[in-house]
Design an enzyme around this catalytic site. Structure first.
Site, PDB file in Angstrom:
ATOM      1  N   HIS A   6       3.134   3.647   1.333  1.00 17.58           N
ATOM      2  CA  HIS A   6       1.819   3.057   1.116  1.00 17.58           C
ATOM      3  C   HIS A   6       1.163   2.572   2.405  1.00 17.58           C
ATOM      4  O   HIS A   6       0.115   1.939   2.350  1.00 17.58           O
ATOM      5  CB  HIS A   6       1.918   1.896   0.116  1.00 17.58           C
ATOM      6  N   ASP A  43       6.949   2.356  -1.229  1.00 13.70           N
ATOM      7  CA  ASP A  43       5.868   1.365  -1.187  1.00 13.70           C
ATOM      8  C   ASP A  43       5.460   1.169   0.270  1.00 13.70           C
ATOM      9  O   ASP A  43       5.488   2.112   1.057  1.00 13.70           O
ATOM     10  CB  ASP A  43       6.313   0.060  -1.849  1.00 13.70           C
TER      11      ASP A  43
END
Length: 483
Positions: free
Chosen positions: A311, A288
């Site tokens: 991310h 993430d």
């Protein structure tokens, strides 16, 4: 008696008296002389400086040894090795009690060190290591800390975090060891195929029903101040790897965070209600956000970070369920992003309240990043979210010197109809499509106000921003008082 006889007797008495007195005087003098000989006087020039000179006939006794306060003894007495408190260090035995005992002992000593020695592995169940402690406490991690590998072995009451640090001041974690969250079962996979994409079998689908929705963070700090985390490795957390909550004065330096690319929601570093933060010179690869900045954060400086896969660097999502979100004074610079979903982004939920202001992203190098620049006030983590009026105001955001390649879209600015983005600056943006990919999208710019400055690649970025007449700024300022 005749006169002559009397005179003779008087003479004899006087003579005896003289002899007696003389003998007494000689005896006294002899005693004085003997006393002086046993204590000879020092030389005149030594009397004041060094005191009496010792009698050379009798050796002086050795002086009593002084207490030794050298650095070695002092350091040794302040080191609390978990092995000394009963830890086995075999990676199988439960060493939780030993770590707690070492912590409690060290907590009472200023400048103490809890030592996790190298070449040992310590299985630690969910614990809270709390203060207040004496200042300058250090957790020296040179060995490996292992979380319980089986989901079923975690108590339901301990799913929020694995190792929780609470109410600490002037505390440091350092060392060249590893904190391993062993999160493979939590993600729906196994360690043997952690590097590859997980193959979900029917057997695992049945088993995965028993995985709780809440997953633990590896290392969490709560209500702690003047905390330093440096040099260690944090791997494979079930959820966030390193989280700071309601804390301040945070320094993170030269750490390495790693989990597989498809480990869901495994943020590298997560900040919430935390102020005065510096994160620098670290490598983060996770499933993430490399760094996630949430509500209540201010005065955050992030620089010299290698991020990817993951991310990217994110502010938000902010304002979920119409909550108040406040973020300000964020500087992100000198960042390298490779093969990430986003580069640098701000994401807010529809219907949120509050503001994001004074944010700078500069000197960002991107390589094969899907969308390098993102502001999204329509953030939704589901397939469909209901449209709502209102939004967290976004103002004073600078994107400066964002250079490299993208694989999907160069820039995505999707701002609210009711609360547009204001004072957004695009300066020296040079983004080219990656040669590895063939299909690309045009830049998206919606309700974004500000100014741009060349060079701008692609050239369509020059038309991305609207000129603000002043009304948009007033809307943003009206939201700031809520923070």
């Amino acid at each position: 008696m005749r006169r002559n006889d009397k005179s003779s007797l008087l003479f004899v008495l006087i003579f005896l008296l003289i002899v007696s007195v003389t003998f007494s005087i000689m005896s006294v003098e002899a005693r004085k002389h003997h006393t002086k000989k046993s204590k000879p006087r020092p030389h005149k020039h030594q009397k004041d400086k060094h005191g009496p000179e010792p009698d050379s006939r009798f050796p002086s006794p050795a002086p009593a040894p002084l207490p030794h306060y050298g650095s070695y003894n002092r350091t040794k007495s302040s080191i609390f090795d978990v092995l000394s408190f009963g830890a086995k260090g075999d990676g199988v035995s439960d060493d939780t009690k030993a770590l707690i005992a070492a912590w409690k002992a060290a907590c009472r000593v200023a400048g103490a060190t809890v030592e996790i020695p190298s070449e040992f592995k310590f299985l630690i169940k969910p614990i809270t290591l709390q203060g207040p402690c004496m200042p300058n406490l250090v957790l020296q991690i040179d060995g490996t800390l292992l979380a319980p590998p089986k989901v079923g072995s975690w108590p339901k009451s301990s799913l929020f975090q694995w190792i929780n640090f609470k109410w600490l001041h002037n505390f440091t974690i350092q060392g060249n060891g590893i904190v391993d969250g062993q999160g493979f079962e939590w993600w729906g996979g196994s360690e043997s195929n952690s590097i590859q994409l997980y193959v979900v079998t029917s057997h695992w689908q049945k088993k995965s029903k028993h995985i709780p929705e809440m997953k633990p963070t590896a290392l969490r700090f709560y209500a702690s101040y003047n905390v330093t985390v440096r040099d260690i490795k944090i791997n494979n957390s079930p959820l966030c790897h390193l989280k700071f909550d309601s804390s301040g004065g945070i320094k993170v330096k030269n750490i390495h965070i790693s989990s597989p690319e498809n480990s869901p929601n495994t943020d590298g570093i997560h900040l919430q209600n935390t102020k005065d933060v510096e994160i620098q010179h670290s490598d983060i690869a996770c499933g993430d956000d490399c760094v996630s900045i949430q509500t209540g954060c201010s005065n955050v400086h992030i620089h010299h970070i290698n991020c990817g896969p993951g991310h990217g660097i994110s502010l938000g999502g902010l304002g979920k369920d119409k909550s108040v979100a406040c973020v300000s004074d964020i500087v992100v610079e000198k960042i390298s992003l490779q093969n990430t979903l986003a580069g640098v982004r701000i994401k807010t939920w529809q219907g949120g309240i509050g503001s994001v202001k004074n944010v700078s992203f500069s000197s960002i190098q991107v390589s094969d990043v899907k969308v390098p620049i993102i502001i999204d006030q329509y953030y939704c983590d589901k397939h469909l979210c209901n449209n709502q009026t209102g939004a967290v105001a976004i103002s004073g955001v600078e994107f400066n010197q964002i250079i490299g390649t993208y694989s999907v879209q160069p820039i995505h600015l999707a701002c609210s109809n009711s609360v547009p983005c204001s004072d957004v600056d695009l300066i020296d943006i040079q983004l080219k499509p990656s040669s590895k990919y063939q299909s690309f999208q045009q830049a998206l710019c919606w309700n974004s106000y500000g100014k741009s400055q060349a060079p701008l690649v692609p050239s369509s970025i020059d038309y991305c921003l609207r000129r603000d007449s002043g009304s948009v700024k007033r809307i943003a300022r009206s939201r700031e008082h809520m923070c």
